[in-house]
Design an enzyme around this catalytic site. Structure first.
Site, PDB file in Angstrom:
ATOM      1  N   TRP A 196      19.102 -58.403  -6.426  1.00  0.00           N
ATOM      2  CA  TRP A 196      19.873 -57.559  -5.488  1.00  0.00           C
ATOM      3  C   TRP A 196      19.688 -57.977  -4.034  1.00  0.00           C
ATOM      4  O   TRP A 196      19.735 -57.110  -3.150  1.00  0.00           O
ATOM      5  CB  TRP A 196      19.464 -56.083  -5.586  1.00  0.00           C
ATOM      6  CG  TRP A 196      19.420 -55.448  -6.907  1.00  0.00           C
ATOM      7  CD1 TRP A 196      18.320 -54.942  -7.532  1.00  0.00           C
ATOM      8  CD2 TRP A 196      20.530 -55.160  -7.776  1.00  0.00           C
ATOM      9  NE1 TRP A 196      18.663 -54.374  -8.725  1.00  0.00           N
ATOM     10  CE2 TRP A 196      20.018 -54.507  -8.902  1.00  0.00           C
ATOM     11  CE3 TRP A 196      21.906 -55.419  -7.706  1.00  0.00           C
ATOM     12  CZ2 TRP A 196      20.813 -54.088  -9.961  1.00  0.00           C
ATOM     13  CZ3 TRP A 196      22.694 -55.009  -8.761  1.00  0.00           C
ATOM     14  CH2 TRP A 196      22.157 -54.351  -9.866  1.00  0.00           C
ATOM     15  N   TYR A 218      -1.070 -52.394  -5.353  1.00  0.00           N
ATOM     16  CA  TYR A 218      -0.142 -52.594  -4.224  1.00  0.00           C
ATOM     17  C   TYR A 218      -0.848 -53.203  -3.009  1.00  0.00           C
ATOM     18  O   TYR A 218      -0.214 -53.789  -2.136  1.00  0.00           O
ATOM     19  CB  TYR A 218       0.561 -51.270  -3.868  1.00  0.00           C
ATOM     20  CG  TYR A 218      -0.308 -50.251  -3.183  1.00  0.00           C
ATOM     21  CD1 TYR A 218      -0.433 -50.242  -1.810  1.00  0.00           C
ATOM     22  CD2 TYR A 218      -1.000 -49.285  -3.924  1.00  0.00           C
ATOM     23  CE1 TYR A 218      -1.225 -49.301  -1.163  1.00  0.00           C
ATOM     24  CE2 TYR A 218      -1.797 -48.354  -3.293  1.00  0.00           C
ATOM     25  CZ  TYR A 218      -1.913 -48.362  -1.921  1.00  0.00           C
ATOM     26  OH  TYR A 218      -2.712 -47.443  -1.289  1.00  0.00           O
ATOM     27  N   GLU A 403      17.956 -49.277  -0.155  1.00  0.00           N
ATOM     28  CA  GLU A 403      16.887 -48.857   0.775  1.00  0.00           C
ATOM     29  C   GLU A 403      16.308 -47.487   0.382  1.00  0.00           C
ATOM     30  O   GLU A 403      15.988 -46.659   1.228  1.00  0.00           O
ATOM     31  CB  GLU A 403      17.359 -48.918   2.234  1.00  0.00           C
ATOM     32  CG  GLU A 403      17.714 -50.343   2.630  1.00  0.00           C
ATOM     33  CD  GLU A 403      17.738 -50.621   4.105  1.00  0.00           C
ATOM     34  OE1 GLU A 403      17.080 -49.907   4.874  1.00  0.00           O
ATOM     35  OE2 GLU A 403      18.425 -51.586   4.498  1.00  0.00           O
TER      36      GLU A 403
HETATM   37  C1  LIG Z   1      24.506 -53.806  -3.296  1.00  0.00           C
HETATM   38  C2  LIG Z   1      23.010 -53.760  -3.276  1.00  0.00           C
HETATM   39  C3  LIG Z   1      22.327 -54.420  -2.266  1.00  0.00           C
HETATM   40  C4  LIG Z   1      20.930 -54.428  -2.257  1.00  0.00           C
HETATM   41  N1  LIG Z   1      20.272 -55.143  -1.297  1.00  0.00           N
HETATM   42  C5  LIG Z   1      18.919 -55.295  -1.389  1.00  0.00           C
HETATM   43  C6  LIG Z   1      18.227 -56.173  -0.500  1.00  0.00           C
HETATM   44  O1  LIG Z   1      18.814 -56.796   0.395  1.00  0.00           O
HETATM   45  N2  LIG Z   1      16.891 -56.334  -0.667  1.00  0.00           N
HETATM   46  C7  LIG Z   1      16.187 -55.678  -1.623  1.00  0.00           C
HETATM   47  O2  LIG Z   1      14.976 -55.881  -1.720  1.00  0.00           O
HETATM   48  N3  LIG Z   1      16.826 -54.821  -2.477  1.00  0.00           N
HETATM   49  C8  LIG Z   1      18.162 -54.620  -2.380  1.00  0.00           C
HETATM   50  N4  LIG Z   1      18.831 -53.773  -3.253  1.00  0.00           N
HETATM   51  C9  LIG Z   1      18.055 -53.064  -4.278  1.00  0.00           C
HETATM   52  C10 LIG Z   1      18.000 -51.562  -4.045  1.00  0.00           C
HETATM   53  O3  LIG Z   1      17.136 -51.265  -2.985  1.00  0.00           O
HETATM   54  C11 LIG Z   1      17.600 -50.906  -5.374  1.00  0.00           C
HETATM   55  O4  LIG Z   1      18.709 -51.032  -6.237  1.00  0.00           O
HETATM   56  C12 LIG Z   1      17.211 -49.455  -5.199  1.00  0.00           C
HETATM   57  O5  LIG Z   1      15.986 -49.352  -4.534  1.00  0.00           O
HETATM   58  C13 LIG Z   1      17.130 -48.727  -6.542  1.00  0.00           C
HETATM   59  O6  LIG Z   1      16.369 -49.435  -7.464  1.00  0.00           O
HETATM   60  P1  LIG Z   1      16.916 -49.674  -8.948  1.00  0.00           P
HETATM   61  O7  LIG Z   1      18.288 -50.233  -8.840  1.00  0.00           O
HETATM   62  O8  LIG Z   1      15.918 -50.462  -9.698  1.00  0.00           O
HETATM   63  O9  LIG Z   1      17.054 -48.218  -9.570  1.00  0.00           O
HETATM   64  P2  LIG Z   1      15.895 -47.400 -10.314  1.00  0.00           P
HETATM   65  O10 LIG Z   1      14.656 -47.414  -9.503  1.00  0.00           O
HETATM   66  O11 LIG Z   1      15.817 -47.863 -11.724  1.00  0.00           O
HETATM   67  O12 LIG Z   1      16.489 -45.938 -10.278  1.00  0.00           O
HETATM   68  C14 LIG Z   1      17.440 -45.465 -11.222  1.00  0.00           C
HETATM   69  C15 LIG Z   1      17.580 -43.954 -11.057  1.00  0.00           C
HETATM   70  O13 LIG Z   1      16.314 -43.339 -11.345  1.00  0.00           O
HETATM   71  C16 LIG Z   1      15.934 -42.516 -10.269  1.00  0.00           C
HETATM   72  N5  LIG Z   1      14.460 -42.547 -10.135  1.00  0.00           N
HETATM   73  C17 LIG Z   1      13.638 -43.615 -10.228  1.00  0.00           C
HETATM   74  N6  LIG Z   1      12.365 -43.241 -10.025  1.00  0.00           N
HETATM   75  C18 LIG Z   1      12.397 -41.916  -9.758  1.00  0.00           C
HETATM   76  C19 LIG Z   1      11.405 -40.934  -9.460  1.00  0.00           C
HETATM   77  N7  LIG Z   1      10.100 -41.262  -9.340  1.00  0.00           N
HETATM   78  N8  LIG Z   1      11.793 -39.658  -9.268  1.00  0.00           N
HETATM   79  C20 LIG Z   1      13.088 -39.315  -9.378  1.00  0.00           C
HETATM   80  N9  LIG Z   1      14.080 -40.179  -9.660  1.00  0.00           N
HETATM   81  C21 LIG Z   1      13.725 -41.464  -9.850  1.00  0.00           C
HETATM   82  C22 LIG Z   1      16.596 -43.118  -9.050  1.00  0.00           C
HETATM   83  O14 LIG Z   1      16.732 -42.159  -8.008  1.00  0.00           O
HETATM   84  C23 LIG Z   1      17.932 -43.552  -9.637  1.00  0.00           C
HETATM   85  O15 LIG Z   1      18.813 -42.463  -9.646  1.00  0.00           O
HETATM   86  C24 LIG Z   1      20.219 -53.726  -3.256  1.00  0.00           C
HETATM   87  C25 LIG Z   1      20.916 -53.058  -4.260  1.00  0.00           C
HETATM   88  C26 LIG Z   1      22.285 -53.082  -4.285  1.00  0.00           C
HETATM   89  C27 LIG Z   1      23.008 -52.372  -5.401  1.00  0.00           C
END
Ligand SMILES: Cc1cc2nc3c(=O)[nH]c(=O)nc-3n(C[C@H](O)[C@H](O)[C@H](O)COP(=O)(O)OP(=O)(O)OC[C@H]3O[C@@H](n4cnc5c(N)ncnc54)[C@H](O)[C@@H]3O)c2cc1C
Length: 427
Positions: A196, A218, A403
């Site tokens: 991503w 961490y 973010e």
């Molecule tokens: C278009 C795009 C651009 C991006 N750009 C960057 C970038 O430049 N650099 C970078 O490093 N990352 C980037 N990202 C990554 C982005 O930051 C992550 O997708 C985001 O942090 C969510 O992580 P995940 O997709 O693994 O979802 P998950 O962490 O798997 O979450 C899935 C769902 O579970 C929920 N959830 C997870 N844990 C908990 C909890 N403890 N309590 C309650 N709910 C929870 C979340 O709220 C969400 O609804 C990008 C993502 C996209 C889609």
């Protein structure tokens, strides 16, 4: 490059680009000397310099970005030369000090820029946002003098910096990353896969997080600056996204990628602190992106409502449509107050983590609601690509995800409020 020279370059660039643009050198000079004014009486009242800076970017967005929005969305890439033009206007190094070739602006200036560009194209705003609120910001704070002198001038001139934290298995739980760093005789060897990563295709440098000591959890996470093209670094698959399509989002792969000790960013084991603290600031930037997007959607909706006739009169004369527009505008005003407050607190050195999380949480909701209502005001035309409404709607969704998802913002807000004795109302 001095501020005046920078302004001259900007003026020249604009004059070449659009000879009919009425941009004066004094406007641009003022724009780039922008600092928050402590004499502002309300949050949304801008100093003269901030106002000129904002209006020059709005004009650039309307004249240069707007005609290319649809093509960039369809081709899934930034228009050729666009990043360079933005660099010439100072937008790729807003907070870079003037002596390093930047605009010497404030964090609030970055927020104004992201907001103004997002009203036209949130994709283009994303590169300005990450460059300034994540990368320039962290380099100024944690970069060594040598790193600042090496990277900040290049970034101000248009070299894109990507922020590489997330992985397939570690999103919200970012510190569960599997990318590893090992010490070598001359520095470090990186192995792992980031996912991503925004603007990875175009990036000249990556701010990468890897764990140097997994046994420490961490506290082993360490940050590195890795130049694109370093052997062992490959930019992988590009995602085919719902929105912000002009911005590339890619996998970034490290296979025995050797970097020198000079590429260590901050201290060993302090990468988690850098990641968290810069994202706290970045969230205000995403708030600004969603605020600008909502304002852009509202502008189009209001204009369309005044032109589109049904039952013999413009639909803006129906009270239901007026009330919808009024409600959208009210939400946007509340969103703007939150974004500006968080940004001004950050610039003033006041605590802002709770405000930043609340801002991203709330403003991303506003953007989604306003963009959805914009689609409805456009009726059938809101559902097709010939009109701008559907793109605002697609672009809005990301505000609740990157973010830190909305749940993660709520977790931060709750943790901050429940663990700090001073409540928000007393600050
Ligand atoms: C278009 C795009 C651009 C991006 N750009 C960057 C970038 O430049 N650099 C970078 O490093 N990352 C980037 N990202 C990554 C982005 O930051 C992550 O997708 C985001 O942090 C969510 O992580 P995940 O997709 O693994 O979802 P998950 O962490 O798997 O979450 C899935 C769902 O579970 C929920 N959830 C997870 N844990 C908990 C909890 N403890 N309590 C309650 N709910 C929870 C979340 O709220 C969400 O609804 C990008 C993502 C996209 C889609």
């Amino acid at each position: 490059m001095t501020r005046v020279a920078k302004a001259s370059v900007s003026l020249l660039a604009l004059a070449v680009l659009k000879p009919n643009l009425e941009v004066s050198l004094s406007h641009l000079k003022a724009s780039f000397s922008s600092q928050s004014s402590s004499s502002c009486r309300s949050l949304t009242e801008l100093s003269e310099e901030e106002r000129l800076f904002q209006s020059s970017i709005r004009r650039f967005a309307a004249e240069v970005i707007a005609p290319q929005v649809r093509q960039m969305d369809e081709e899934q890439k930034y228009a050729t030369g666009l990043i360079q033009k933005m660099a010439e206007l100072g937008l790729m190094g807003i907070e870079v000090p003037e002596e390093l070739g930047g605009a010497g602006g404030s964090f609030f200036d970055s927020i104004l820029a992201v907001e103004a560009i997002s009203a036209v194209d949130a994709s283009v705003a994303l590169v300005v946002d990450i460059q300034n609120t994540l990368c320039v910001n962290s380099l100024r704070r944690w970069g060594t003098e040598a790193q600042q002198h090496q990277w900040l001038p290049q970034m101000a001139e248009g070299m894109i910096c990507s922020y590489a934290l997330s992985e397939a298995g570690s999103g919200s739980d970012a510190f569960a990353m599997e990318t590893r760093a090992q010490r070598t005789e001359t520095g470090y060897r990186l192995n792992g896969r980031k996912l991503w990563i925004s603007n990875a295709r175009e990036a000249g440098v990556f701010l990468v997080f890897a764990n140097l000591n997994p046994d420490a959890g961490y506290r082993g996470i360490t940050a590195f600056l890795v130049q694109a093209g370093t052997p062992g670094l490959t930019v992988g698959r590009k995602e085919d996204k719902m929105g912000i399509r002009a911005s590339s989002t890619c996998e970034v792969i490290f296979e025995d990628c050797d970097v020198h000790t000079a590429n260590l960013f901050g201290e060993e084991g302090k990468g988690y602190k850098i990641a968290i603290e810069v994202l706290n600031e970045g969230r205000i930037g995403i708030g600004a992106q969603m605020l600008g997007l909502a304002q852009g959607a509202w502008n189009h909706a209001a204009r369309y409502a005044q032109q589109r006739k049904q039952f013999g009169k413009p639909i803006a004369e129906f009270q239901a449509v007026q009330f919808t527009l009024a409600e959208m505008a009210t939400e946007i005003e509340a969103a703007r107050l939150m974004v500006y407050n968080a940004a001004r607190r950050k610039d003033a050195g006041l605590p802002f983590v709770t405000e930043a999380a609340m801002t991203k949480y709330f403003v991303s909701q506003v953007a989604e609601r306003v963009a959805s209502q914009c689609v409805e005001i456009f009726g059938g035309n809101g559902y097709v690509r010939d009109y701008p409404a559907e793109k605002f709607y697609r672009d809005a969704k990301i505000g609740k995800i990157y973010e830190g998802t909305s749940n993660m913002q709520l977790a931060t807000i709750a943790k901050q409020l429940l663990s700090h004795p001073v409540s928000l109302q007393d600050r």
